[in-house]
Enzyme design. Structure first.
Site, mmCIF file in Angstrom:
data_model
loop_
_atom_site.group_PDB
_atom_site.id
_atom_site.type_symbol
_atom_site.label_atom_id
_atom_site.label_comp_id
_atom_site.label_asym_id
_atom_site.label_seq_id
_atom_site.Cartn_x
_atom_site.Cartn_y
_atom_site.Cartn_z
ATOM 1 N N ASP A 1 0.859 -1.167 0.000
ATOM 2 C CA ASP A 1 0.000 0.000 0.000
ATOM 3 C C ASP A 1 0.909 1.235 0.000
ATOM 4 O OD1 ASP A 1 -3.213 0.576 1.626
ATOM 5 O OD2 ASP A 1 -2.134 1.718 0.119
HETATM 6 C C1 GLC Z 1 -4.519 4.208 -0.095
HETATM 7 C C2 GLC Z 1 -5.365 3.011 0.278
HETATM 8 C C3 GLC Z 1 -5.419 1.942 -0.771
HETATM 9 C C4 GLC Z 1 -5.318 2.586 -2.141
HETATM 10 C C5 GLC Z 1 -3.930 3.161 -2.259
HETATM 11 C C6 GLC Z 1 -3.705 3.846 -3.604
HETATM 12 O O1 GLC Z 1 -3.812 4.656 1.024
HETATM 13 O O2 GLC Z 1 -5.087 2.384 1.522
HETATM 14 O O3 GLC Z 1 -6.639 1.225 -0.573
HETATM 15 O O4 GLC Z 1 -5.543 1.611 -3.152
HETATM 16 O O5 GLC Z 1 -3.637 4.072 -1.198
HETATM 17 O O6 GLC Z 1 -4.527 4.970 -3.706
#
Ligand code: GLC
Length: 709
Positions: free
Chosen positions: A263
């Site tokens: 993430d």
């Molecule tokens: C965010 C979220 C994740 C998302 C990623 C990209 O922090 O936790 O679900 O897909 O970043 O935006």
């Protein structure tokens, strides 16, 4: 390209190129302008290195991504195309109801359809991968991301997750109108302690394996091409460096062979968690744990090459990761067609097209839950005041509606004016119960209050300690109720809220969730009586925050509140200030008609490992309107080598019955449905007694007993 050609490409790449394939930055780095002085400086990027990376996130648009792809392929020494990834969570330009609402629809085929429509729009906009579905189980509505979950039940979560993956990918993600699905967040992000986002998750191994992991496995089994690590820790190990979780469970046990991405900066955050010394240590731990792509941290970019040249990380680990990335690009057909479906013409034709807007409306019709109705609905009022700031808000589409075309959003006001022409409405878009609001309420036959959360009040990093209505909305309700008892509460939001005052006094309550671009049309269709509500709660509604986390799938304990075990033991498992049960239970929802269940009939009361039992009920529509009922099957394992939940959802069927119509609904019970992690963590079914319940929600009483022998 063939596997052999991919291997040859990999062999021909420099180590620098390989590492670049494992780094993902967001669109900020590609906007030109202050490229080198802005975010890029933080990543010590030379002026064109960013264009040699393997993928980017968060950019969209056929024209923009086509140009970007040209730049990537020009700068990348082997002209390897980039992957374009984005959060298309509940729709792209056309927003569909948020996932917790889709869970309440209890209709996996509908979830597949909405994901399919989202993929058509997103792929036309040049997007190759979506960071969806979020498969995290959620039992604590203090956590803002309940909005993105399919709710509290493992079985429902698994069904909806698998259907959503299939909707995005189809049979082959290379096909036109398809995108690769990246399920998330591995693992158990929904179990963050106290419902506080990004907090630690403290779970027993059995709870993790039994309740939280099945939906991720359902995504793997549905063929999801990517997975994303979670921000939280498990066993006090940040998931992005949790080797046992990522290699032994995700890859070895579940058989996941796709690309694993962290993430956003989650690898960098292992340092902040205090489990990595510095970015070099973080990079080493993450690559050793099998994280292929580092999203938005500089750990891989700054350290992987040196970790390999120093001999601390074998190049084979890098090759393994890069090969998975190249395979995904190949599966999407990017080597032959680097723009895939990007087409400005298709974008214009598909985004918010009539078909998708109708699907957005139909999906909301299936997901809206009627929690209470004293008979005031369908609306017969001739004059109605509609009060609340949300009644004209466009921020009711969903918290991940980052790409949605808000100009197409149908507000509650617009929907009511369009679909309830016989009602004289007075709209007062405020939460302040001032003289104007009270005067409007006084002279109305009924008052519709638009309450709850807008899309800015729920979602990522939107945890709260108190899930009751905001004070101003409580005051609004009490004041309006004081002058007109016919209050219809429409609840917007992405999580169960504590609404005991509404439950006690409102004439009717409809949970609209965040219903999507055309969702308010569905709300109006239900208010007018054109559509009978058929949503059923995907998460329990607690009386108060103090009951959280809460789930129907609870345990008896040694001192159950509802049946005193020993007279000499006066102390029970209860609260002094609240009941144990929720205000509205999982699986609950009302209709404009009513349903009657016959007793459960079994064709046998003995099950063996290779037999099956058919459990049947006759369901009758005893009302005067056609309606949909979600017939739910729960099973209780009366005694196990470890304690077992009082009931677990094992099946559901959404049926439509016309007035007076009866239908036999049957479920096949097999031994594999009874398996769980026993005292030695073996996944097995244990012989003994079972009780099954079939009914319209998780409190169903119609039951039958059988034995596994
Ligand atoms: C965010 C979220 C994740 C998302 C990623 C990209 O922090 O936790 O679900 O897909 O970043 O935006």
């Amino acid at each position: 390209m063939t596997e052999k050609q991919l291997s040859e490409l990999l062999q021909d790449m420099t180590l620098t190129e390989k590492v670049e394939q494992l780094v993902q930055l967001n669109g900020d780095f590609y906007g030109g302008g202050d490229f080198l002085t802005g975010p890029a400086a933080a990543f010590h990027l030379t002026d064109n290195k960013a264009y040699r990376l393997g993928s980017i996130l968060g950019s969209d648009g056929a024209a923009r991504l086509t140009k970007l792809q040209d730049k990537f392929m020009k700068e990348q020494p082997h002209h390897i195309p980039a992957l374009f990834m984005a959060d298309v969570i509940h729709g792209y330009k056309t927003a569909f109801p948020v996932p917790i609402a889709m869970g309440a629809g209890f209709d996996p085929e509908l979830a597949r359809e909405t994901a399919e429509a989202a993929a058509k729009e997103a792929s036309a906009a040049g997007i190759h991968v979506t960071f969806s579905p979020m498969a995290d189980l959620a039992r604590d509505s203090r956590w803002g991301r309940c909005m993105e979950s399919f709710g509290e039940d493992s079985f429902l979560n698994s069904c909806m997750t698998a259907a959503t993956v299939k909707g995005f990918q189809g049979e082959n993600c290379k096909d036109k109108g398809r995108v690769a699905s990246c399920f998330k967040h591995f693992a158990a992000y929904g179990a963050v302690q106290s419902g506080r986002d990004y907090n630690v998750a403290e779970l027993s191994e059995k709870t993790l394996f039994e309740d939280y992991l099945p939906s991720y496995e359902a995504a793997v089994d549905a063929g999801a091409e990517m997975a994303m690590t979670a921000f939280n820790t498990l066993d006090r190990i940040p998931c992005s460096m949790h080797k046992k979780l990522l290699r032994n469970v995700l890859r070895d046990k579940m058989g996941f062979e796709g690309v694993l991405i962290s993430d956003y900066n989650a690898i960098g955050e292992t340092i902040i968690h205090g489990a990595a010394e510095d970015s070099r240590d973080a990079a080493e731990k993450a690559i050793n744990s099998g994280v292929d792509i580092d999203m938005m941290s500089d750990c891989y970019l700054d350290n992987l090459e040196e970790l390999v040249t120093s001999g601390e990380v074998p190049e084979s680990l890098i090759d393994e990761a890069v090969m998975r990335v190249l395979r995904l690009k190949n599966k999407l057909g990017l080597f032959e067609a680097p723009y895939k479906d990007a087409s400005e013409e298709d974008e214009k034709r598909l985004c918010c097209c009539r078909e998708h807007m109708e699907l957005s409306r139909r999906a909301a019709e299936e997901c809206i839950v009627m929690l209470k109705n004293n008979g005031i609905l369908p609306l017969r009022a001739k004059k109605a005041a509609v009060i609340g700031s949300l009644c004209e808000s466009r921020d009711i589409v969903g918290s991940w509606a980052i790409f949605a075309d808000s100009s197409k959003t149908v507000t509650l006001r617009a929907a009511l004016e369009e679909l309830c022409p016989d009602v004289e409405f007075e709209f007062i878009p405020q939460d302040n119960p001032d003289e104007k609001a009270l005067a409007a309420a006084k002279k109305s036959d009924a008052v519709i209050l638009a309450l709850g959360e807008d899309q800015l009040g729920t979602g990522e990093s939107r945890s709260c300690t108190d899930i009751s209505l905001p004070e101003e909305q409580k005051r609004l309700f009490e004041k309006i109720y004081g002058v007109n008892k016919n209050v219809i509460a429409l609840l917007f939001g992405g999580r169960p809220l504590a609404i005991p005052e509404l439950a006690e006094k409102a004439a009717a309550i409809l949970e609209l969730w965040l219903p999507g671009t055309a969702g308010c049309l569905a709300a109006a269709d239900i208010l007018s009586g054109k559509v009978s509500p058929s949503g059923r709660l995907s998460m329990s509604f607690p009386y108060c925050s103090g009951q959280l986390p809460i789930s129907y799938s609870a345990f008896n304990t040694g001192r159950p509140k509802d049946n005193r075990v020993k007279e000499f033991i006066p102390f029970l498992s209860n609260y002094m200030d609240a009941p144990n049960i929720p205000l509205y239970p999982f699986g609950y929802g009302l209709s404009y008609t009513s349903f009657e269940y016959s007793p459960v009939a079994l064709d046998s009361d003995t099950l063996t490992s290779d037999s099956r039992i058919t459990a049947s009920v006759r369901v009758k529509n005893t009302g005067d309107r056609t309606g949909k009922e979600v017939v739910q099957l729960y099973i209780r394992d009366v005694k196990g080598s470890v304690v077992r939940p009082l009931r677990e959802l094992k099946g559901f069927k959404k049926i439509t019955l016309s007035p007076g119509e009866e239908q036999t609904v049957s479920f096949e019970i097999t031994e594999d449905m009874l398996r769980f992690y026993d005292i030695n963590m073996n996944f097995t079914a244990e012989k003994g007694s079972f009780i099954l319940y079939i009914g319209g929600d998780s409190t169903a009483e119609s039951s039958a007993e059988f034995r596994l022998v």
